[in-house]
Design a protein around this motif. Structure first.
Motif, PDB file in Angstrom:
ATOM      1  N   LYS A  38       0.813  -1.215   0.000  1.00 51.56           N
ATOM      2  CA  LYS A  38       0.000   0.000   0.000  1.00 51.56           C
ATOM      3  C   LYS A  38       0.845   1.263   0.000  1.00 51.56           C
ATOM      4  CE  LYS A  38      -3.929   2.107   2.365  1.00 51.56           C
ATOM      5  NZ  LYS A  38      -4.857   2.013   3.524  1.00 51.56           N
ATOM      6  N   SER A  39       2.002   1.203   0.680  1.00 56.35           N
ATOM      7  CA  SER A  39       2.838   2.398   0.809  1.00 56.35           C
ATOM      8  C   SER A  39       3.893   2.522  -0.285  1.00 56.35           C
ATOM      9  CB  SER A  39       3.540   2.388   2.172  1.00 56.35           C
ATOM     10  OG  SER A  39       4.414   1.266   2.285  1.00 56.35           O
ATOM     11  N   SER A  40       4.007   1.530  -1.139  1.00 58.78           N
ATOM     12  CA  SER A  40       5.074   1.540  -2.138  1.00 58.78           C
ATOM     13  C   SER A  40       4.848   2.570  -3.237  1.00 58.78           C
ATOM     14  CB  SER A  40       5.213   0.145  -2.773  1.00 58.78           C
ATOM     15  OG  SER A  40       4.068  -0.155  -3.538  1.00 58.78           O
ATOM     16  N   GLY A  41       3.582   2.922  -3.479  1.00 56.60           N
ATOM     17  CA  GLY A  41       3.299   3.843  -4.574  1.00 56.60           C
ATOM     18  C   GLY A  41       3.279   3.165  -5.927  1.00 56.60           C
ATOM     19  N   THR A  42       3.559   1.856  -5.952  1.00 58.65           N
ATOM     20  CA  THR A  42       3.536   1.085  -7.187  1.00 58.65           C
ATOM     21  C   THR A  42       2.320   0.174  -7.169  1.00 58.65           C
ATOM     22  OG1 THR A  42       5.956   1.064  -7.240  1.00 58.65           O
ATOM     23  CG2 THR A  42       4.819  -0.533  -8.638  1.00 58.65           C
ATOM     24  N   PRO A  43       1.359   0.391  -8.043  1.00 56.45           N
ATOM     25  CA  PRO A  43       0.134  -0.404  -7.990  1.00 56.45           C
ATOM     26  C   PRO A  43       0.357  -1.893  -8.179  1.00 56.45           C
ATOM     27  CG  PRO A  43       0.229   0.908 -10.006  1.00 56.45           C
ATOM     28  CD  PRO A  43       1.334   1.389  -9.121  1.00 56.45           C
ATOM     29  N   PHE A  44       1.479  -2.278  -8.796  1.00 56.51           N
ATOM     30  CA  PHE A  44       1.714  -3.697  -9.034  1.00 56.51           C
ATOM     31  C   PHE A  44       2.297  -4.412  -7.816  1.00 56.51           C
ATOM     32  CE2 PHE A  44       0.533  -4.529 -13.287  1.00 56.51           C
ATOM     33  CZ  PHE A  44       0.675  -5.904 -13.456  1.00 56.51           C
ATOM     34  N   MET A  45       2.767  -3.679  -6.801  1.00 54.14           N
ATOM     35  CA  MET A  45       3.391  -4.323  -5.655  1.00 54.14           C
ATOM     36  C   MET A  45       2.441  -5.259  -4.903  1.00 54.14           C
ATOM     37  SD  MET A  45       6.218  -4.860  -4.191  1.00 54.14           S
ATOM     38  CE  MET A  45       7.243  -3.560  -4.885  1.00 54.14           C
ATOM     39  N   PRO A  46       1.191  -4.853  -4.594  1.00 54.45           N
ATOM     40  CA  PRO A  46       0.276  -5.804  -3.936  1.00 54.45           C
ATOM     41  C   PRO A  46       0.054  -7.061  -4.771  1.00 54.45           C
ATOM     42  CG  PRO A  46      -0.585  -3.575  -3.774  1.00 54.45           C
ATOM     43  CD  PRO A  46       0.575  -3.510  -4.723  1.00 54.45           C
ATOM     44  N   TYR A  47      -0.028  -6.908  -6.095  1.00 50.20           N
ATOM     45  CA  TYR A  47      -0.229  -8.062  -6.965  1.00 50.20           C
ATOM     46  C   TYR A  47       1.002  -8.975  -6.966  1.00 50.20           C
ATOM     47  CZ  TYR A  47      -1.604 -10.881 -10.980  1.00 50.20           C
ATOM     48  OH  TYR A  47      -1.949 -11.934 -11.800  1.00 50.20           O
ATOM     49  N   ILE A  48       2.183  -8.390  -6.863  1.00 53.89           N
ATOM     50  CA  ILE A  48       3.408  -9.191  -6.816  1.00 53.89           C
ATOM     51  C   ILE A  48       3.435 -10.052  -5.553  1.00 53.89           C
ATOM     52  CG2 ILE A  48       5.925  -9.066  -6.559  1.00 53.89           C
ATOM     53  CD1 ILE A  48       5.855  -6.626  -8.418  1.00 53.89           C
ATOM     54  N   PHE A  49       3.007  -9.497  -4.425  1.00 51.77           N
ATOM     55  CA  PHE A  49       2.906 -10.305  -3.210  1.00 51.77           C
ATOM     56  C   PHE A  49       1.886 -11.430  -3.382  1.00 51.77           C
ATOM     57  CE2 PHE A  49       4.405  -6.337  -0.898  1.00 51.77           C
ATOM     58  CZ  PHE A  49       5.661  -6.865  -0.639  1.00 51.77           C
ATOM     59  N   LEU A  50       0.776 -11.122  -4.035  1.00 55.29           N
ATOM     60  CA  LEU A  50      -0.267 -12.120  -4.266  1.00 55.29           C
ATOM     61  C   LEU A  50       0.228 -13.256  -5.150  1.00 55.29           C
ATOM     62  CD1 LEU A  50      -3.229 -13.092  -4.160  1.00 55.29           C
ATOM     63  CD2 LEU A  50      -3.729 -11.509  -6.035  1.00 55.29           C
ATOM     64  N   GLU A  51       0.886 -12.905  -6.267  1.00 55.28           N
ATOM     65  CA  GLU A  51       1.326 -13.932  -7.200  1.00 55.28           C
ATOM     66  C   GLU A  51       2.615 -14.615  -6.761  1.00 55.28           C
ATOM     67  OE1 GLU A  51       2.365 -12.369 -11.043  1.00 55.28           O
ATOM     68  OE2 GLU A  51       3.667 -10.814 -10.228  1.00 55.28           O
ATOM     69  N   GLY A  52       3.418 -13.941  -5.939  1.00 54.09           N
ATOM     70  CA  GLY A  52       4.711 -14.504  -5.553  1.00 54.09           C
ATOM     71  C   GLY A  52       4.718 -15.262  -4.243  1.00 54.09           C
ATOM     72  N   ILE A  53       3.693 -15.044  -3.405  1.00 55.53           N
ATOM     73  CA  ILE A  53       3.639 -15.731  -2.106  1.00 55.53           C
ATOM     74  C   ILE A  53       2.393 -16.599  -1.996  1.00 55.53           C
ATOM     75  CG2 ILE A  53       3.484 -15.448   0.402  1.00 55.53           C
ATOM     76  CD1 ILE A  53       5.017 -12.837   0.135  1.00 55.53           C
ATOM     77  N   ALA A  54       1.219 -15.975  -2.119  1.00 50.83           N
ATOM     78  CA  ALA A  54      -0.031 -16.686  -1.847  1.00 50.83           C
ATOM     79  C   ALA A  54      -0.307 -17.804  -2.850  1.00 50.83           C
ATOM     80  CB  ALA A  54      -1.201 -15.692  -1.825  1.00 50.83           C
ATOM     81  N   ILE A  55      -0.207 -17.507  -4.122  1.00 48.87           N
ATOM     82  CA  ILE A  55      -0.569 -18.505  -5.136  1.00 48.87           C
ATOM     83  C   ILE A  55       0.390 -19.697  -5.144  1.00 48.87           C
ATOM     84  CG2 ILE A  55      -0.773 -18.904  -7.628  1.00 48.87           C
ATOM     85  CD1 ILE A  55      -2.168 -16.243  -7.851  1.00 48.87           C
ATOM     86  N   PRO A  56       1.722 -19.498  -5.065  1.00 38.26           N
ATOM     87  CA  PRO A  56       2.598 -20.673  -4.965  1.00 38.26           C
ATOM     88  C   PRO A  56       2.321 -21.521  -3.729  1.00 38.26           C
ATOM     89  CG  PRO A  56       3.867 -18.767  -5.649  1.00 38.26           C
ATOM     90  CD  PRO A  56       2.503 -18.259  -5.275  1.00 38.26           C
ATOM     91  N   MET A  57       2.067 -20.875  -2.590  1.00 37.33           N
ATOM     92  CA  MET A  57       1.796 -21.634  -1.369  1.00 37.33           C
ATOM     93  C   MET A  57       0.466 -22.374  -1.434  1.00 37.33           C
ATOM     94  SD  MET A  57       4.271 -21.534   0.801  1.00 37.33           S
ATOM     95  CE  MET A  57       3.448 -22.043   2.304  1.00 37.33           C
ATOM     96  N   ALA A  58      -0.440 -21.915  -2.294  1.00 36.39           N
ATOM     97  CA  ALA A  58      -1.748 -22.556  -2.414  1.00 36.39           C
ATOM     98  C   ALA A  58      -1.644 -23.999  -2.899  1.00 36.39           C
ATOM     99  CB  ALA A  58      -2.645 -21.754  -3.355  1.00 36.39           C
ATOM    100  N   GLY A  59      -0.552 -24.338  -3.563  1.00 33.69           N
ATOM    101  CA  GLY A  59      -0.391 -25.694  -4.072  1.00 33.69           C
ATOM    102  C   GLY A  59       0.291 -26.651  -3.122  1.00 33.69           C
ATOM    103  N   TRP A  60       0.685 -26.167  -1.955  1.00 37.22           N
ATOM    104  CA  TRP A  60       1.467 -27.016  -1.054  1.00 37.22           C
ATOM    105  C   TRP A  60       0.635 -28.061  -0.334  1.00 37.22           C
ATOM    106  CZ3 TRP A  60       6.334 -24.815   1.694  1.00 37.22           C
ATOM    107  CH2 TRP A  60       7.176 -24.246   0.738  1.00 37.22           C
ATOM    108  N   HIS A  61      -0.636 -27.818  -0.113  1.00 40.72           N
ATOM    109  CA  HIS A  61      -1.458 -28.812   0.576  1.00 40.72           C
ATOM    110  C   HIS A  61      -1.446 -30.150  -0.167  1.00 40.72           C
ATOM    111  CE1 HIS A  61      -4.058 -26.016   3.263  1.00 40.72           C
ATOM    112  NE2 HIS A  61      -3.222 -26.716   3.990  1.00 40.72           N
TER     113      HIS A  61
END
Length: 208
Positions: A38-61
């Motif tokens: 939110k504070s980065s000023g780059t609109p793509f930063m939240p999406y990078i966290f989503l695609e780089g952390i949450a989605i890869p971890m979603a396959g671990w189960h």
């Protein structure tokens, strides 16, 4: 519904503390999106966290669950069972994690606005989600090792995200800036499509 509850309850008892790893990753991802993103000023930063952390971890189960196939002496006993339930397992965990990913998408929308999620990004998000749901189990069925499988996934994902896609020329799975209809966007879609296809073929060969 009763059967699904029973399956999830059995998985929790089987995996114990490992079951919470993806859920912890979701919390971490949400915190990073709401602070750094939110504070980065780059609109793509939240999406990078989503695609780089949450989605890869979603396959671990599924990787944790199917690792029991490769414990000593377990393959011949469990392979028949997993052949009958693998499609059900994939579908129920896709549904489960789609709920959490949807909540994180809601966080990204709250930060950037609904207009951020263009058709290009939505298609990318769906392809990336399906890719990571399948690729971990597919790699596990080849390596027969939980450690090697997770090491391959984590190493590639971390290097791609940390270097913003400059780690290797191709294949790329992630978007780090506003996508345009250029060759690199096509190659990203192509990489995800090929990865999903190869994962499906490998799982069919293993569990047919």
């Amino acid at each position: 519904m009763t059967k699904l509850i029973h399956l999830f309850t059995f998985d929790i008892k089987l995996l114990r503390h490992l079951y919470g790893f993806p859920l912890i990753a979701y919390i971490l991802c949400a915190l990073l999106m709401l602070t750094v993103g939110k504070s980065s000023g780059t609109p793509f930063m939240p999406y990078i966290f989503l695609e780089g952390i949450a989605i890869p971890m979603a396959g671990w189960h599924l990787v944790f669950l199917y690792n029991s196939l490769y414990e000593e002496g377990a393959n011949e006993t469990l392979i028949v069972y997993y052949r009958n339930v693998i499609i059900i397992d994939i579908m129920r965990y896709m549904f489960l994690h789609a709920i959490f990913i949807g909540l994180l998408v809601g966080v990204a929308i709250w930060i950037n606005g609904l207009d951020f999620f263009t058709n290009i990004i939505i298609v990318h998000l769906v392809l990336l989600f399906v890719f990571y749901q399948l690729i971990g189990v597919a790699i596990l069925s080849v390596t027969k090792s939980l450690d090697i499988t997770l090491a391959l996934i984590v190493t590639y994902t971390f290097m791609e995200v940390a270097t913003q896609g400059t780690f290797m020329p191709w294949p790329h799975l992630f978007l780090f800036h506003e996508p345009y209809g250029d060759m690199w966007l096509v190659l990203t879609y192509l990489s995800l499509g090929i990865g999903i296809l190869l994962a499906v073929i490998q799982l069919w060969r293993k569990f047919k």
